[in-house]
Design a protein around this motif. Structure first.
Motif, PDB file in Angstrom:
ATOM      1  N   ALA A   1      17.607   0.298   7.745  1.00  0.00           N
ATOM      2  CA  ALA A   1      16.728   0.330   6.342  1.00  0.00           C
ATOM      3  C   ALA A   1      16.802   0.026   4.848  1.00  0.00           C
ATOM      4  N   GLU A   2      17.851   0.860   4.178  1.00  0.00           N
ATOM      5  CA  GLU A   2      17.812   1.304   2.938  1.00  0.00           C
ATOM      6  C   GLU A   2      18.794  -0.260   2.559  1.00  0.00           C
ATOM      7  N   ILE A   3      19.153  -1.443   3.128  1.00  0.00           N
ATOM      8  CA  ILE A   3      19.401  -3.286   3.010  1.00  0.00           C
ATOM      9  C   ILE A   3      17.932  -3.425   2.584  1.00  0.00           C
ATOM     10  N   ALA A   4      17.048  -3.134   4.245  1.00  0.00           N
ATOM     11  CA  ALA A   4      15.562  -4.309   3.907  1.00  0.00           C
ATOM     12  C   ALA A   4      14.774  -3.461   3.199  1.00  0.00           C
ATOM     13  N   SER A   5      14.755  -2.319   2.856  1.00  0.00           N
ATOM     14  CA  SER A   5      13.751  -2.339   1.632  1.00  0.00           C
ATOM     15  C   SER A   5      13.815  -3.462   0.444  1.00  0.00           C
ATOM     16  N   LYS A   6      15.079  -3.745   0.054  1.00  0.00           N
ATOM     17  CA  LYS A   6      15.769  -4.319  -0.700  1.00  0.00           C
ATOM     18  C   LYS A   6      14.236  -6.043  -0.455  1.00  0.00           C
ATOM     19  N   TYR A   7      15.047  -5.709   0.396  1.00  0.00           N
ATOM     20  CA  TYR A   7      14.267  -7.313   0.613  1.00  0.00           C
ATOM     21  C   TYR A   7      12.883  -7.405   0.856  1.00  0.00           C
ATOM     22  N   LEU A   8      12.523  -6.351   1.197  1.00  0.00           N
ATOM     23  CA  LEU A   8      10.650  -5.763   1.943  1.00  0.00           C
ATOM     24  C   LEU A   8       9.952  -5.858   0.462  1.00  0.00           C
ATOM     25  N   GLY A   9      10.812  -5.640  -0.931  1.00  0.00           N
ATOM     26  CA  GLY A   9      10.315  -4.389  -1.790  1.00  0.00           C
ATOM     27  C   GLY A   9       9.190  -3.587  -1.573  1.00  0.00           C
ATOM     28  N   GLN A  10       9.443  -3.210  -0.559  1.00  0.00           N
ATOM     29  CA  GLN A  10       8.731  -1.738  -0.312  1.00  0.00           C
ATOM     30  C   GLN A  10       9.960  -0.842   0.291  1.00  0.00           C
ATOM     31  N   GLN A  11      10.497   0.891   0.114  1.00  0.00           N
ATOM     32  CA  GLN A  11      11.336   1.671   0.448  1.00  0.00           C
ATOM     33  C   GLN A  11      10.480   1.761   2.132  1.00  0.00           C
TER      34      GLN A  11
ATOM     35  N   ALA B   1       0.637  -1.133  -0.116  1.00  0.00           N
ATOM     36  CA  ALA B   1      -0.324   0.148   0.059  1.00  0.00           C
ATOM     37  C   ALA B   1       0.600   1.050   0.255  1.00  0.00           C
ATOM     38  N   LYS B   2       2.006   1.093   0.932  1.00  0.00           N
ATOM     39  CA  LYS B   2       2.865   2.524   1.302  1.00  0.00           C
ATOM     40  C   LYS B   2       3.882   2.165   1.655  1.00  0.00           C
ATOM     41  N   PRO B   3       4.973   2.900   1.652  1.00  0.00           N
ATOM     42  CA  PRO B   3       6.068   3.505   2.062  1.00  0.00           C
ATOM     43  C   PRO B   3       5.846   2.393   3.453  1.00  0.00           C
ATOM     44  N   VAL B   4       6.978   2.031   4.569  1.00  0.00           N
ATOM     45  CA  VAL B   4       6.744   1.825   5.792  1.00  0.00           C
ATOM     46  C   VAL B   4       7.678   3.015   6.487  1.00  0.00           C
ATOM     47  N   THR B   5       7.090   3.364   7.719  1.00  0.00           N
ATOM     48  CA  THR B   5       7.823   4.677   8.228  1.00  0.00           C
ATOM     49  C   THR B   5       9.000   4.072   9.725  1.00  0.00           C
ATOM     50  N   LEU B   6       9.690   3.713   9.413  1.00  0.00           N
ATOM     51  CA  LEU B   6      10.646   3.225  11.267  1.00  0.00           C
ATOM     52  C   LEU B   6      11.085   4.638  11.314  1.00  0.00           C
TER      53      LEU B   6
ATOM     54  N   ALA C   1       1.304 -12.116  10.700  1.00  0.00           N
ATOM     55  CA  ALA C   1       1.427 -12.297   9.449  1.00  0.00           C
ATOM     56  C   ALA C   1       2.740 -11.083   9.076  1.00  0.00           C
ATOM     57  N   VAL C   2       2.192 -10.670   8.810  1.00  0.00           N
ATOM     58  CA  VAL C   2       2.548  -9.041   9.189  1.00  0.00           C
ATOM     59  C   VAL C   2       4.411  -9.283   9.544  1.00  0.00           C
ATOM     60  N   VAL C   3       4.048  -9.338  10.809  1.00  0.00           N
ATOM     61  CA  VAL C   3       5.544  -9.959  11.307  1.00  0.00           C
ATOM     62  C   VAL C   3       6.014 -10.417  11.199  1.00  0.00           C
ATOM     63  N   LYS C   4       5.856 -11.506  10.463  1.00  0.00           N
ATOM     64  CA  LYS C   4       6.874 -12.227   9.697  1.00  0.00           C
ATOM     65  C   LYS C   4       7.635 -12.393   8.649  1.00  0.00           C
ATOM     66  N   THR C   5       6.892 -10.944   8.265  1.00  0.00           N
ATOM     67  CA  THR C   5       7.268 -10.632   6.806  1.00  0.00           C
ATOM     68  C   THR C   5       8.407  -9.673   7.174  1.00  0.00           C
ATOM     69  N   LEU C   6       7.921  -8.570   8.288  1.00  0.00           N
ATOM     70  CA  LEU C   6       9.165  -7.577   8.612  1.00  0.00           C
ATOM     71  C   LEU C   6      10.090  -8.062   9.129  1.00  0.00           C
ATOM     72  N   HIS C   7      10.028  -8.629   9.687  1.00  0.00           N
ATOM     73  CA  HIS C   7      10.915  -9.561  10.481  1.00  0.00           C
ATOM     74  C   HIS C   7      12.052 -10.508   9.068  1.00  0.00           C
TER      75      HIS C   7
ATOM     76  N   LYS D   1      15.844  -9.359   9.149  1.00  0.00           N
ATOM     77  CA  LYS D   1      16.892 -10.311   9.736  1.00  0.00           C
ATOM     78  C   LYS D   1      17.871 -10.826   8.185  1.00  0.00           C
ATOM     79  N   LYS D   2      17.017 -10.763   6.790  1.00  0.00           N
ATOM     80  CA  LYS D   2      18.026 -10.587   5.809  1.00  0.00           C
ATOM     81  C   LYS D   2      18.826  -9.580   5.681  1.00  0.00           C
ATOM     82  N   ALA D   3      18.155  -8.220   5.676  1.00  0.00           N
ATOM     83  CA  ALA D   3      19.463  -6.890   5.879  1.00  0.00           C
ATOM     84  C   ALA D   3      20.638  -7.245   7.104  1.00  0.00           C
ATOM     85  N   MET D   4      20.238  -8.517   8.043  1.00  0.00           N
ATOM     86  CA  MET D   4      21.159  -8.070   9.268  1.00  0.00           C
ATOM     87  C   MET D   4      22.326  -9.574   8.057  1.00  0.00           C
ATOM     88  N   ASP D   5      21.960  -9.432   7.627  1.00  0.00           N
ATOM     89  CA  ASP D   5      23.183 -10.994   7.412  1.00  0.00           C
ATOM     90  C   ASP D   5      23.670 -10.814   5.954  1.00  0.00           C
TER      91      ASP D   5
END
Length: 328
Positions: free
Chosen positions: A59-69, A36-41, A268-274, A278-282
């Motif tokens: 956040a920049e790295i995680a955006s790539k894995y989340l598919g959203q800014q 729907a829209k970007p995620v605000t951290l 399910a949303v928590v898992k998507t963010l997690h 996690k991929k960004a951390m790795d």
């Protein structure tokens, strides 16, 4: 027997019903998180400090894995608790607003009356890292060692000051604990965050600063002198600087932090963010950022993070009571 016309009518009814059932599913699928829209951290500290630097990179790295800014919003104040608590009280639990969760969230409720619960008003998503804390003075300070600073405080009770990133934060409490063990009285001056604190120290408005490694560039540029760090061991980046444990104070502080959302988030949303974080951390790029900040990973699942928070909330009450900082 049914006539061809009746069979045609029945087929049209079934097709229409099928389309009606499929339409909501299709719409829901199209709007699946996070489309729907970007995620605000929310980063509850001023821009430019170590926490801000870390989360912007993460956040920049995680955006790539989340598919959203993922957009950073700085919301400093109240020792790092303003951002997370205001999120918990006002944001929808839809995953589009999340926040860093500093240790002060588990301490300040013991020290001040607050309108939120540090455990029950949040959804714990993932544990991320922990700080390297240190104590710095300007390079032209008369205090060449940490012993010099403590001796000055012994000779002038209450007149030797230091700044921290706020009342109830780890940099504040570890210094209060250390002063208690050393038998000295220090004058604490709270700031909103690392950036403000560093400006005050450079400008000569405060004698010293207790903070996470946002002072790193100033130390490396010889604008500040690092007198002591608070890890279990000496840092790789500044191996000549002793730890508080080495100096006999027995204080070790890492102050882990992670990411949370408002209570009631869809698992399910928590898992998507997690999974995205996690991929960004790795990601090797994240390892480079942590090395720059002299921090280590502190990965915890949401459930592990919540269990740690519950235990730490209880444990830190004992420290705050002992230091005489508990709310009356």
């Amino acid at each position: 027997m049914t006539t061809p016309l009746q069979r045609l009518r029945r087929a049209l009814v079934l097709a229409t019903a099928g389309a009606a059932l499929a339409a909501p599913f299709g719409t829901a699928h199209a709007q699946a998180f996070p489309s729907a829209k970007p995620v605000t951290l929310i980063v509850p500290w001023p821009a430019g400090g170590s926490t801000d630097r870390h989360h912007r990179a993460l956040a920049e790295i995680a955006s790539k894995y989340l598919g959203q800014q993922i957009i950073i919003e700085n919301k400093p104040g109240a020792g790092g608790t303003l951002g997370p608590s205001s999120m918990a009280m006002t944001a929808k639990p839809d995953g589009y607003t999340i926040s860093q969760y500093p240790m002060g969230m588990l301490r300040i409720p013991h020290m001040n009356k607050v309108q939120w619960s540090p455990i029950n008003d949040f959804t714990f998503i993932i544990g991320v890292s922990g700080y390297t804390f240190g104590f710095v003075v300007k390079s032209d300070s008369p205090h060449k060692t940490f012993k010099d600073y403590i001796e000055a405080a012994r000779k002038q009770p209450g007149k030797i000051d230091y700044g921290s990133t706020g009342i109830g934060t780890s940099p504040h409490l570890l210094m209060e604990e250390l002063a208690d063990k050393a038998g000295v009285q220090l004058n604490h001056i709270p700031f909103k965050g690392n950036a403000d604190l560093m400006q005050a120290l450079i400008g000569g408005h405060v004698m010293a600063a207790s903070d996470a490694s946002g002072w790193d560039k100033f130390v490396d540029n010889n604008q500040m002198r690092l007198l002591v760090t608070f890890g279990e061991n000496r840092t790789k980046r500044w191996p000549n600087v002793p730890t508080a444990k080495e100096l006999g104070y027995g204080i070790v502080s890492q102050s882990p932090y992670g990411l949370v959302g408002p209570k009631g988030m869809d698992p399910a949303v928590v898992k998507t963010l997690h999974d995205a974080f996690k991929k960004a951390m790795d990601d090797p790029k994240h390892a480079e950022v942590l090395a720059t900040l002299n921090q280590d990973p502190w990965y915890r699942t949401g459930e592990q993070y919540k269990s740690w928070a519950i235990a730490t909330y209880a444990k830190d009450k004992l420290l705050i009571d002992r230091l005489g900082l508990a709310v009356k």
